[in-house]
Design a protein around this motif. Structure first.
Motif, PDB file in Angstrom:
ATOM      1  N   PHE A 124       0.823  -1.202   0.000  1.00 46.99           N
ATOM      2  CA  PHE A 124       0.000   0.000   0.000  1.00 46.99           C
ATOM      3  C   PHE A 124       0.864   1.261   0.000  1.00 46.99           C
ATOM      4  O   PHE A 124       0.659   2.183  -0.796  1.00 46.99           O
ATOM      5  N   GLY A 125       1.850   1.316   0.880  1.00 48.96           N
ATOM      6  CA  GLY A 125       2.702   2.503   0.981  1.00 48.96           C
ATOM      7  C   GLY A 125       3.516   2.738  -0.280  1.00 48.96           C
ATOM      8  O   GLY A 125       3.640   3.880  -0.751  1.00 48.96           O
ATOM      9  N   THR A 126       4.056   1.664  -0.848  1.00 47.50           N
ATOM     10  CA  THR A 126       4.863   1.799  -2.070  1.00 47.50           C
ATOM     11  C   THR A 126       4.000   2.237  -3.247  1.00 47.50           C
ATOM     12  O   THR A 126       4.418   3.052  -4.078  1.00 47.50           O
ATOM     13  N   ALA A 127       2.793   1.713  -3.314  1.00 47.04           N
ATOM     14  CA  ALA A 127       1.896   2.087  -4.410  1.00 47.04           C
ATOM     15  C   ALA A 127       1.515   3.556  -4.340  1.00 47.04           C
ATOM     16  O   ALA A 127       1.428   4.231  -5.369  1.00 47.04           O
ATOM     17  N   LEU A 128       1.307   4.066  -3.138  1.00 43.52           N
ATOM     18  CA  LEU A 128       0.994   5.500  -2.999  1.00 43.52           C
ATOM     19  C   LEU A 128       2.158   6.350  -3.502  1.00 43.52           C
ATOM     20  O   LEU A 128       1.956   7.362  -4.194  1.00 43.52           O
ATOM     21  N   ALA A 129       3.372   5.936  -3.164  1.00 44.53           N
ATOM     22  CA  ALA A 129       4.550   6.654  -3.661  1.00 44.53           C
ATOM     23  C   ALA A 129       4.625   6.561  -5.182  1.00 44.53           C
ATOM     24  O   ALA A 129       4.982   7.536  -5.861  1.00 44.53           O
ATOM     25  N   GLY A 130       4.278   5.393  -5.722  1.00 48.98           N
ATOM     26  CA  GLY A 130       4.291   5.204  -7.169  1.00 48.98           C
ATOM     27  C   GLY A 130       3.301   6.098  -7.885  1.00 48.98           C
ATOM     28  O   GLY A 130       3.583   6.608  -8.980  1.00 48.98           O
ATOM     29  N   ILE A 131       2.133   6.301  -7.278  1.00 47.68           N
ATOM     30  CA  ILE A 131       1.134   7.203  -7.867  1.00 47.68           C
ATOM     31  C   ILE A 131       1.717   8.608  -7.984  1.00 47.68           C
ATOM     32  O   ILE A 131       1.584   9.279  -9.023  1.00 47.68           O
ATOM     33  N   ALA A 132       2.382   9.069  -6.936  1.00 42.61           N
ATOM     34  CA  ALA A 132       2.962  10.410  -6.946  1.00 42.61           C
ATOM     35  C   ALA A 132       4.066  10.534  -8.003  1.00 42.61           C
ATOM     36  O   ALA A 132       4.124  11.526  -8.743  1.00 42.61           O
ATOM     37  N   VAL A 133       4.922   9.525  -8.079  1.00 42.58           N
ATOM     38  CA  VAL A 133       6.028   9.552  -9.051  1.00 42.58           C
ATOM     39  C   VAL A 133       5.488   9.547 -10.480  1.00 42.58           C
ATOM     40  O   VAL A 133       5.944  10.321 -11.336  1.00 42.58           O
ATOM     41  N   ASN A 134       4.511   8.690 -10.755  1.00 41.36           N
ATOM     42  CA  ASN A 134       3.954   8.630 -12.103  1.00 41.36           C
ATOM     43  C   ASN A 134       3.172   9.883 -12.466  1.00 41.36           C
ATOM     44  O   ASN A 134       3.168  10.302 -13.627  1.00 41.36           O
ATOM     45  N   ALA A 135       2.511  10.490 -11.481  1.00 44.93           N
ATOM     46  CA  ALA A 135       1.809  11.746 -11.739  1.00 44.93           C
ATOM     47  C   ALA A 135       2.805  12.831 -12.148  1.00 44.93           C
ATOM     48  O   ALA A 135       2.555  13.598 -13.091  1.00 44.93           O
ATOM     49  N   ALA A 136       3.947  12.869 -11.458  1.00 51.24           N
ATOM     50  CA  ALA A 136       4.978  13.849 -11.803  1.00 51.24           C
ATOM     51  C   ALA A 136       5.550  13.576 -13.192  1.00 51.24           C
ATOM     52  O   ALA A 136       5.746  14.496 -13.997  1.00 51.24           O
ATOM     53  N   ALA A 137       5.804  12.294 -13.501  1.00 48.53           N
ATOM     54  CA  ALA A 137       6.343  11.937 -14.814  1.00 48.53           C
ATOM     55  C   ALA A 137       5.330  12.239 -15.927  1.00 48.53           C
ATOM     56  O   ALA A 137       5.693  12.735 -17.003  1.00 48.53           O
ATOM     57  N   ALA A 138       4.051  11.954 -15.660  1.00 48.23           N
ATOM     58  CA  ALA A 138       3.006  12.235 -16.650  1.00 48.23           C
ATOM     59  C   ALA A 138       2.913  13.734 -16.913  1.00 48.23           C
ATOM     60  O   ALA A 138       2.727  14.178 -18.055  1.00 48.23           O
ATOM     61  N   TRP A 139       3.055  14.533 -15.854  1.00 48.93           N
ATOM     62  CA  TRP A 139       3.017  15.996 -16.004  1.00 48.93           C
ATOM     63  C   TRP A 139       4.178  16.470 -16.877  1.00 48.93           C
ATOM     64  O   TRP A 139       4.007  17.329 -17.750  1.00 48.93           O
ATOM     65  N   LEU A 140       5.344  15.900 -16.680  1.00 46.49           N
ATOM     66  CA  LEU A 140       6.506  16.278 -17.481  1.00 46.49           C
ATOM     67  C   LEU A 140       6.310  15.928 -18.957  1.00 46.49           C
ATOM     68  O   LEU A 140       6.559  16.748 -19.850  1.00 46.49           O
ATOM     69  N   ILE A 141       5.840  14.702 -19.219  1.00 48.67           N
ATOM     70  CA  ILE A 141       5.684  14.270 -20.607  1.00 48.67           C
ATOM     71  C   ILE A 141       4.524  15.003 -21.279  1.00 48.67           C
ATOM     72  O   ILE A 141       4.561  15.279 -22.484  1.00 48.67           O
ATOM     73  N   ALA A 142       3.501  15.368 -20.508  1.00 47.93           N
ATOM     74  CA  ALA A 142       2.378  16.112 -21.079  1.00 47.93           C
ATOM     75  C   ALA A 142       2.826  17.471 -21.606  1.00 47.93           C
ATOM     76  O   ALA A 142       2.184  18.055 -22.480  1.00 47.93           O
ATOM     77  N   ARG A 143       3.935  17.975 -21.089  1.00 45.03           N
ATOM     78  CA  ARG A 143       4.453  19.267 -21.552  1.00 45.03           C
ATOM     79  C   ARG A 143       5.295  19.128 -22.820  1.00 45.03           C
ATOM     80  O   ARG A 143       5.683  20.130 -23.416  1.00 45.03           O
ATOM     81  N   ALA A 144       5.597  17.883 -23.227  1.00 43.07           N
ATOM     82  CA  ALA A 144       6.314  17.650 -24.478  1.00 43.07           C
ATOM     83  C   ALA A 144       5.308  17.642 -25.629  1.00 43.07           C
ATOM     84  O   ALA A 144       4.113  17.887 -25.430  1.00 43.07           O
ATOM     85  N   ASP A 145       5.766  17.338 -26.829  1.00 39.02           N
ATOM     86  CA  ASP A 145       4.919  17.381 -28.016  1.00 39.02           C
ATOM     87  C   ASP A 145       4.129  16.086 -28.163  1.00 39.02           C
ATOM     88  O   ASP A 145       4.578  15.134 -28.787  1.00 39.02           O
ATOM     89  N   ARG A 146       2.913  16.055 -27.602  1.00 41.93           N
ATOM     90  CA  ARG A 146       2.100  14.841 -27.634  1.00 41.93           C
ATOM     91  C   ARG A 146       1.408  14.620 -28.971  1.00 41.93           C
ATOM     92  O   ARG A 146       0.724  13.614 -29.154  1.00 41.93           O
ATOM     93  N   SER A 147       1.561  15.555 -29.927  1.00 38.91           N
ATOM     94  CA  SER A 147       1.038  15.295 -31.265  1.00 38.91           C
ATOM     95  C   SER A 147       1.879  14.220 -31.955  1.00 38.91           C
ATOM     96  O   SER A 147       1.449  13.616 -32.931  1.00 38.91           O
ATOM     97  N   SER A 148       3.089  13.972 -31.419  1.00 41.58           N
ATOM     98  CA  SER A 148       3.942  12.897 -31.914  1.00 41.58           C
ATOM     99  C   SER A 148       3.462  11.574 -31.335  1.00 41.58           C
ATOM    100  O   SER A 148       3.309  11.436 -30.119  1.00 41.58           O
TER     101      SER A 148
END
Length: 302
Positions: free
Chosen positions: A126-150
């Motif tokens: 449970f604890g590791t998964a919560l940390a994983g949600i935060a890490v993936n949310a941050a990574a998704a935010w970073l990639i969303a700022r790239a050119d997603r039309s590609s």
């Protein structure tokens, strides 16, 4: 005869900006993935290990995206008249295939653990998964700022997004095991992850396949394009019509257009190029404009 080509290809974000955001997301994922593998082994959780495997494909997809962006930025040269723009489509297809491999493994392992559930440390999951949600949310935010039309970048983004959903499922499974002791929840979470992967794999492979097999761009129907061209005043027929996508956001068209006797070939070609841009958003057009066989083609200077 009038043979002309129009160009108009570009992306809203620069390649350098996309590379920076993807590289930052890659570092974030690799660090967390290493920690998750250790915790997954300690907790004896297939859900956590499946998430770590998913994160490995996330990291690989981003690395492939970075390589593909660099390759696709190379200018056209020699025999490669379109440059290396298809590199990003190959990257997207590879991402989709890695999903398929993981789906097979996690379905097998999930079913096996449903039949014979092992002891799983729910609180740790449970604890590791919560940390994983935060890490993936941050990574998704970073990639969303790239050119997603590609399609290449979109493939990496879909990896991250699916992994975040997977962590949500894993967190729920960890909580259930922690509070109730029902160990099969871990296997159920792994099967949910596999289902999400299968959905993403289908979308990526479908879109990459359309481009690799040179199908018409989504939403553009060759029969409709042909009808629009023939409907133009002065045009009597269109032959050898081809509509395809070179790479994400780069549709192209070539056709042999026949004009009526005495028609202005240059004017017809310019007007058709403008029409194809307005109606179908196709800027890269190669139109061979000829008169009706046996008639002269009139060229009027502007």
């Amino acid at each position: 005869m009038d043979l002309a080509m129009g160009h108009g290809h570009g992306h809203g974000h620069s390649a350098n900006s996309s590379r920076r955001h993807l590289a930052a997301a890659l570092v974030l994922l690799v660090v967390f993935m290493a920690a998750e593998v250790v915790v997954g082994v300690v907790a004896n959780s297939i859900a956590l290990i499946s998430d770590a495997g998913h994160m490995l494909t996330d990291a690989a997809s981003i690395a492939l995206a970075l390589v593909a962006i660099t390759m696709s930025a190379r200018p056209a040269r020699g025999a490669y008249t379109f440059g290396w723009k298809r590199a990003e489509i190959l990257s997207a297809a590879i991402n989709g295939l890695t999903f398929v491999v993981l789906v097979v493994y996690f379905v097998y392992e999930g079913v096996r653990r449903l039949i014979e559930p092992p002891e799983v440390k729910g609180a740790l999951v449970f604890g590791t998964a919560l940390a994983g949600i935060a890490v993936n949310a941050a990574a998704a935010w970073l990639i969303a700022r790239a050119d997603r039309s590609s399609l290449n970048v979109e493939g990496a983004f879909q990896h991250i997004l699916n992994d975040m959903y997977a962590f949500v499922a894993t967190a729920i499974a960890g909580a259930v095991i922690w509070l109730t002791g029902w160990g099969r929840a871990d296997a159920v979470a792994a099967l949910i992850v596999a289902a999400l992967m299968a959905k993403a794999a289908y979308a990526l492979l479908r879109d990459a396949g359309r481009i690799l097999f040179e199908a018409a761009p989504a939403g553009v129907h060759p029969a409709e394009v042909s009808a629009v061209i023939v409907a133009h005043s002065g045009v009597t027929a269109v032959e050898d019509l081809h509509v395809w996508t070179v790479t994400s956001g780069f549709p192209a068209l070539s056709a042999h257009v026949i004009v009526e006797p005495g028609g202005d070939c240059h004017r017809v070609r310019r007007e058709l190029a403008d029409l194809l841009h307005e109606r179908f958003h196709i800027d890269h057009t190669t139109l061979q404009v000829d008169h009706v066989p046996g008639a002269a083609c009139r060229i009027v200077s502007a």
